[in-house]
Motif scaffolding. Sequence first.
Motif, mmCIF file in Angstrom:
data_model
loop_
_atom_site.group_PDB
_atom_site.id
_atom_site.type_symbol
_atom_site.label_atom_id
_atom_site.label_comp_id
_atom_site.label_asym_id
_atom_site.label_seq_id
_atom_site.Cartn_x
_atom_site.Cartn_y
_atom_site.Cartn_z
ATOM 1 N N PRO A 74 0.810 -1.218 0.000
ATOM 2 C CA PRO A 74 0.000 0.000 0.000
ATOM 3 C C PRO A 74 0.840 1.264 0.000
ATOM 4 O O PRO A 74 0.317 2.359 -0.182
ATOM 5 N N THR A 85 -7.207 -6.833 -6.166
ATOM 6 C CA THR A 85 -8.103 -7.253 -5.092
ATOM 7 C C THR A 85 -8.067 -8.779 -4.984
ATOM 8 O O THR A 85 -7.713 -9.470 -5.954
ATOM 9 N N ARG A 478 -5.332 -1.544 -0.809
ATOM 10 C CA ARG A 478 -4.935 -1.746 0.579
ATOM 11 C C ARG A 478 -4.738 -0.442 1.354
ATOM 12 O O ARG A 478 -4.363 -0.450 2.530
ATOM 13 N N ASP A 480 -4.776 2.562 3.719
ATOM 14 C CA ASP A 480 -5.354 2.761 5.054
ATOM 15 C C ASP A 480 -4.863 4.123 5.551
ATOM 16 O O ASP A 480 -3.690 4.280 5.895
#
Length: 502
Positions: A74, A85, A478, A480
Motif C-alpha cells: 500500500p 483485489t 490496501r 489505510d
Amino acid sequence: MNQDYDPVSLHNALLSALLEASNRKRVLPRAEALHQAKASLSTHIPLRGIGFPETVNHLLGEVLPGFNTSSTSPNYYGFVTGGATPAAAFADNIVTACDQNVHVHLPTESVATIVEDKAAIMLLELLRFDPKTWIGRTFTTGATASNLLGLACGRNSIIKKACQKQQVSCNVSVTGIFSAMSASGLREIQILTTVPHSSLLKAASLVGLGHASVKAIGQEHDPLRFDLEKLAEGLKTPNIATIVVISCGEVNTGRFATRGYEEMQTIRSLCDEHDAWLHVDGAFGLFGRALESSPEFYSITSGSQSMELADSITGDAHKLLNVPYDCGFFFCRHPDVLEEVCQNPNAAYLDTGSAASIVSPLNTGIENSRRFRALPVYATLTAYGRIGYQVMLMSQIRFARAVASYITDHSDFELCGSTSATKQEILADVYIVVLFRAKSDALNIELVPRVNATSRMYVSGTTWQGKPASRIAVSNWRCDEARDIIIVKEVLDGVANRFNAV
C-alpha cells in the motif's frame, strides 16, 4: 517433458513464497537480494533443462526475492500503480490455468466472450455510462493501446467526413492514410489537448500522425484547463481535421481538464460544428464517476462529469479498478468506426456470422490472440459492487488529501500544481495524486532517491515548471489512511531532518 506434477503442492509453495514476500515491510528488494537474483539468471538456453522442480526452486528462491512490491504494497506510490483485489487475483489464476484465447465469439463452445461482454457492461455501469449507447467496447493491454484505438477511430472518422464533403469515397483502413488524405483535400490532422500523457504522443506516432500533431491549448494561467477560445480558433483552421482529447485526470497532478456539463457541452458543440472527433483519456480520472455527488468530492465528480458526450473513451483497469496487469479498456459510441479500424479482412475461418449478438473481440481490438483479462474485471465487480469501489476510492482520496495537508503545512516541502488560493480550496482539488517538492533546491534534487532509499515508501520523480518534483499517487486497494499517513510523515520528516542536520 514430464507432465506429472502435484498442482496442490506447487500452489502451496507459491502461496508460502508470496506470503513471505508480502510480509516484507520494504517496497524495494534489498541490494543483496537483487544482486543474487540477477546473478542467478540463465544467460543462455541450456542443452538439457534443469527440470520443472528445480526451476520452481529457482524462481521462488532466487528470482522472486528480486522483485519490488509495487502492486502488493500500500506504500508504493510510484507512477499510478494499482494492486489486485483478492477476487481479481483469484480470477487471474483461473485465467492462467484455463488459458482461454478470447478472440472469436463462439457461444456454443465457451462462455469466455459472454463473460467479457458482461464485464464491460458492469464496468460501464460503475462509471455511469449507458451500455446501450457504448456498443463499441473492448479490453486492451492498457491506456496506451486504448489511446491508440481512440486516435485510429478519430483519424478514420474525420478523414471520411472530409471525403464526404469532397463527394468522394475513402476508407483509411483500405487505402491507407496517404491516399485517403489526398482524396479528402486535407493537408494535416491535429490533436488538440491540454497537458497530454506521454502515451498520447506514442499513440499519435503509431497511427501515423506523429508527435508534432499533438498541440497543447491550455489556459495561460492554468495549462491543465482547456482554453475554449484557442480551441474554437484551432478548429477553424482550413484543410486541417482535428481530434480533440480531454485529459480526465492529468498524470502529475490528478487534476481535470474540464469542469461541469456546460464546458463539456461547449467542446462537444464545437467538435460537431467542425466534424472533429472527441476522445477522452481517462486512465484513472474516469473512476471519479463512480462517486456519488457530494460537496466533499465536488471537484472530482464535476471534473469527470459529462464524459458521455465524447466519441471514445480510454481507461485503465489495472489502476483504480485494482485488477492485475495488464488490463485497459476502450469504449466507443460508433461501433462501425471501431470495427472498420480493427476488422480482420479475408479470414473466413474467423467468421462467426453476422447474426452474432456479440462481435468477436478480434474485430474490435488490436490483437487477434487475447488473454482473458476480462475475467478479473468480472470477478472484482461481482465481489465488491458499486459501494465497495466507492468506499475504496473515498479512502484513497482522503488519504491523498491528508498527505497534501501535511505537505502544505510543512516547513521543508511545498505542494505543486494547484491554482487555488486557500488551503481548503487546494485540498478540495486533490484527487489521488499529490505533487510536491522540497523548498531547498539541494534537497529537491535528491528527494526522490532519498525517500526511496528508505524502502518504507516509494515515490516517482517528475518535473514541474522546469524543476524536479515528486509524486505520490494513491491507487492501491490496501490503502489505510490512519496507518499510511504515519509512514509518510515519518519518512519525509526523517529525510528532511537528516538533510538539515548536515
